[in-house]
Design a protein around this motif. Structure first.
Motif, PDB file in Angstrom:
ATOM      1  N   SER A  50       0.823  -1.213   0.000  1.00 19.59           N
ATOM      2  CA  SER A  50       0.000   0.000   0.000  1.00 19.59           C
ATOM      3  C   SER A  50       0.855   1.260   0.000  1.00 19.59           C
ATOM      4  O   SER A  50       0.503   2.245  -0.638  1.00 19.59           O
ATOM      5  CB  SER A  50      -0.972  -0.002   1.175  1.00 19.59           C
ATOM      6  OG  SER A  50      -0.286  -0.093   2.391  1.00 19.59           O
ATOM      7  N   GLY A  62      -9.882  -0.225  -8.177  1.00 20.93           N
ATOM      8  CA  GLY A  62      -9.015  -1.293  -8.663  1.00 20.93           C
ATOM      9  C   GLY A  62      -7.798  -1.546  -7.797  1.00 20.93           C
ATOM     10  O   GLY A  62      -6.996  -2.418  -8.120  1.00 20.93           O
ATOM     11  N   ALA A  64      -7.569  -2.911  -4.950  1.00 20.71           N
ATOM     12  CA  ALA A  64      -7.605  -4.243  -4.333  1.00 20.71           C
ATOM     13  C   ALA A  64      -6.981  -5.294  -5.254  1.00 20.71           C
ATOM     14  O   ALA A  64      -6.375  -6.249  -4.782  1.00 20.71           O
ATOM     15  CB  ALA A  64      -9.038  -4.629  -3.983  1.00 20.71           C
ATOM     16  N   GLU A  65      -7.127  -5.103  -6.553  1.00 18.13           N
ATOM     17  CA  GLU A  65      -6.545  -6.053  -7.510  1.00 18.13           C
ATOM     18  C   GLU A  65      -5.048  -5.795  -7.701  1.00 18.13           C
ATOM     19  O   GLU A  65      -4.297  -6.709  -8.012  1.00 18.13           O
ATOM     20  CB  GLU A  65      -7.246  -5.961  -8.874  1.00 18.13           C
ATOM     21  CG  GLU A  65      -8.690  -6.429  -8.866  1.00 18.13           C
ATOM     22  CD  GLU A  65      -9.670  -5.365  -8.362  1.00 18.13           C
ATOM     23  OE1 GLU A  65      -9.371  -4.166  -8.482  1.00 18.13           O
ATOM     24  OE2 GLU A  65     -10.710  -5.757  -7.815  1.00 18.13           O
ATOM     25  N   VAL A  66      -4.640  -4.550  -7.552  1.00 19.29           N
ATOM     26  CA  VAL A  66      -3.251  -4.178  -7.799  1.00 19.29           C
ATOM     27  C   VAL A  66      -2.348  -4.550  -6.619  1.00 19.29           C
ATOM     28  O   VAL A  66      -1.208  -4.964  -6.817  1.00 19.29           O
ATOM     29  CB  VAL A  66      -3.148  -2.654  -8.088  1.00 19.29           C
ATOM     30  CG1 VAL A  66      -1.708  -2.191  -8.135  1.00 19.29           C
ATOM     31  CG2 VAL A  66      -3.865  -2.316  -9.378  1.00 19.29           C
ATOM     32  N   PRO A  68      -2.024  -7.096  -4.463  1.00 18.82           N
ATOM     33  CA  PRO A  68      -1.327  -8.389  -4.439  1.00 18.82           C
ATOM     34  C   PRO A  68      -0.210  -8.495  -5.486  1.00 18.82           C
ATOM     35  O   PRO A  68       0.816  -9.123  -5.240  1.00 18.82           O
ATOM     36  CB  PRO A  68      -2.438  -9.404  -4.743  1.00 18.82           C
ATOM     37  CG  PRO A  68      -3.703  -8.708  -4.408  1.00 18.82           C
ATOM     38  CD  PRO A  68      -3.467  -7.259  -4.658  1.00 18.82           C
ATOM     39  N   ILE A  69      -0.393  -7.845  -6.623  1.00 21.23           N
ATOM     40  CA  ILE A  69       0.631  -7.863  -7.667  1.00 21.23           C
ATOM     41  C   ILE A  69       1.851  -7.065  -7.201  1.00 21.23           C
ATOM     42  O   ILE A  69       2.991  -7.508  -7.343  1.00 21.23           O
ATOM     43  CB  ILE A  69       0.066  -7.294  -8.990  1.00 21.23           C
ATOM     44  CG1 ILE A  69      -1.053  -8.200  -9.497  1.00 21.23           C
ATOM     45  CG2 ILE A  69       1.165  -7.136 -10.033  1.00 21.23           C
ATOM     46  CD1 ILE A  69      -1.899  -7.601 -10.601  1.00 21.23           C
TER      47      ILE A  69
END
Length: 162
Positions: A50, A62, A64-66, A68-69
């Motif tokens: 974060s 978006g 939340a999707e980014v 983990p990457i």
């Protein structure tokens, strides 16, 4: 007779993915190791996903999707930094080495590592920021010099002559 690893004093060396960090590690190993009285503790501070995403963090659509990457990439970078540092140690015939990756601000992570390992010395590289960059970004080495409870060695890579 050499002291066992558990009896040796720790020298914490802050490592990151910079040329200055690799220079500081190499310099410290060349000047102090191998040593029968010190062990090397390599410490890499890994930012949180974060914080790495920054202003476009959780409030951004978006995110939340980014996250983990980004977290996966940060883990890969940390593994590469540690592996590179360990290889430098091996090349200098220093084998009493412990490596840690700790999530957080490098200033706090390094000072906490000094306390945790009761370090005799902390070695950090200097990025050589000017006054403005240092004021905006903050200087890890300056912070550690004032807050670490041990001797702090700031290793500055000499400027190359043209």
């Amino acid at each position: 007779m050499a002291a066992s690893s558990s009896e040796k004093q720790a020298v914490v060396i802050g490592i990151d993915d910079s040329e200055q960090s690799r220079y500081a590690l190499t310099w410290a190993l060349d000047h102090f190791f191998p040593s029968p009285i010190f062990k090397v503790v390599l410490v890499h501070s890994r930012p949180t996903a974060s914080s790495a995403v920054g202003l476009a963090g959780p409030a951004c659509a978006g995110a939340a999707e980014v996250l983990p990457i980004v977290d996966s990439d940060l883990r890969k970078i940390a593994a590469r930094v540690v592996e590179t540092a360990k290889q430098i140690c091996v090349s200098k015939l220093v084998d009493d080495v412990v490596a840690e990756v700790v999530e957080g601000d490098p200033r706090n992570v390094l000072c906490d590592a000094v306390e945790k390992h009761h370090a005799a010395m902390l070695v950090v590289g200097s990025h050589g920021y000017g006054a403005i960059k240092r004021a905006v970004l903050g200087s890890v080495s300056d912070y550690c010099a004032h807050h670490a409870h041990c001797t702090v060695m700031i290793v500055k890579k000499p400027k190359s002559k043209h």
